[in-house]
Scaffold this active site. Structure first.
Site, PDB file in Angstrom:
ATOM      1  N   ASP A 155     -20.534  40.330  -7.896  1.00 59.81           N
ATOM      2  CA  ASP A 155     -20.035  39.314  -7.835  1.00 59.81           C
ATOM      3  C   ASP A 155     -20.906  38.084  -8.989  1.00 59.81           C
ATOM      4  O   ASP A 155     -20.155  37.329  -9.793  1.00 59.81           O
ATOM      5  CB  ASP A 155     -20.093  38.379  -6.563  1.00 59.81           C
ATOM      6  CG  ASP A 155     -19.517  36.952  -6.592  1.00 59.81           C
ATOM      7  OD1 ASP A 155     -18.266  37.069  -7.102  1.00 59.81           O
ATOM      8  OD2 ASP A 155     -20.127  36.017  -6.039  1.00 59.81           O
TER       9      ASP A 155
ATOM     10  N   LYS B  74      -5.824  31.963 -13.133  1.00 59.66           N
ATOM     11  CA  LYS B  74      -6.323  33.236 -12.726  1.00 59.66           C
ATOM     12  C   LYS B  74      -6.747  34.309 -13.851  1.00 59.66           C
ATOM     13  O   LYS B  74      -6.398  34.431 -14.769  1.00 59.66           O
ATOM     14  CB  LYS B  74      -5.310  34.008 -11.886  1.00 59.66           C
ATOM     15  CG  LYS B  74      -4.935  33.077 -10.658  1.00 59.66           C
ATOM     16  CD  LYS B  74      -3.527  33.790  -9.986  1.00 59.66           C
ATOM     17  CE  LYS B  74      -3.314  32.985  -8.736  1.00 59.66           C
ATOM     18  NZ  LYS B  74      -2.158  33.831  -8.050  1.00 59.66           N
TER      19      LYS B  74
END
Length: 248
Positions: free
Chosen positions: A168, A214
């Site tokens: 992440d 996105k």
């Protein structure tokens, strides 16, 4: 005569009260001024510590890979330029706040000493030791990670949550270079083989499709020589406004 003395006594008492209040205000202003003056040099100091630079805990393989990528490029202090060669090192104190109006200066003043929680272990080498590089076209990122003993999950191996954290961190840093600031919307992780504690691995992030706000990013973790695949992942990031981050 008694009346005059009473009036004089009241006047003295009133003067003492006023003097006491003025002294208190002066003391408060002086204390605040001293506090601010002491704090300003450290806050405005441009010397923010960069936790992505080598330290004595780095092993031979960590240093070898660091030098390999570092020699092909340089360091971009603001994470936005294109200099050096194929790879550019991303400083550890880089923050999304810099993308606001005047944010480059705000991030240095407010967050120059802030740490991501992957950097908050005081003992060097005990947890996450890593450095991130990106290509000048910003389509790829690579992270050199040395896993410390505090990241243990299965005996002798890195905890799966720590692995997901680094994925992440790296993919998020990558997405932020292209469309900042961003927040993680989805993260899918497939664990292929465990990562031994103390080992050095490569985390490679590649930009996929972009659809409006996105951004899709793929990632893999492999042994430093590329012979073993440890983890594969995909991530979806969504760009957000700086005001959204500041509101929490």
């Amino acid at each position: 005569m008694a009346k005059s003395l009473g009036h004089f006594s009241s006047l003295v008492s009133f003067t003492k009260t006023q003097l006491s209040r003025q002294c208190a205000r002066l003391f408060f202003r002086t204390s605040v001024r001293r506090t601010v003056m002491r704090a300003v040099p450290s806050i405005l100091s441009p010397k923010a510590r960069d936790f992505s630079l080598p330290n004595p805990s780095w092993g031979d393989e960590m240093m070898r890979l660091y030098n390999h990528y570092n020699q092909q490029g340089g360091v971009d202090p603001e994470g936005g330029g294109e200099q050096g060669g194929r790879w550019t090192r991303l400083p550890s104190y880089n923050r999304s706040l810099k993308y606001a109006i005047g944010g480059v200066y705000l991030s240095k003043i407010i967050q120059s000493k802030a740490r991501l929680f992957t950097r908050n272990i005081q003992q060097a080498g005990a947890a996450f030791e890593y450095v991130v590089f990106y290509t000048n076209d910003k389509q790829r990122c690579v992270c050199v990670l040395q896993a410390g003993h505090l990241l243990e999950g299965p005996p002798g191996h890195v905890h799966g949550g720590a692995i997901a954290t680094m994925i992440d961190t790296v993919t998020g840093s990558h997405a932020s270079l292209l469309c900042a600031p961003v927040m993680t919307a989805n993260l899918n992780v497939n664990y292929r083989s465990p990562i031994p504690l103390g080992s050095t691995v490569l985390i490679e992030s590649t930009l996929g499709e972009q659809e409006g706000r996105k951004m899709f990013v793929s990632c893999k973790i492999s042994s430093s020589d590329g012979s073993k695949l440890h983890t594969e992942a995909t991530a979806l990031f969504v760009s957000v406004g700086v005001s959204h981050l500041l509101r929490g």
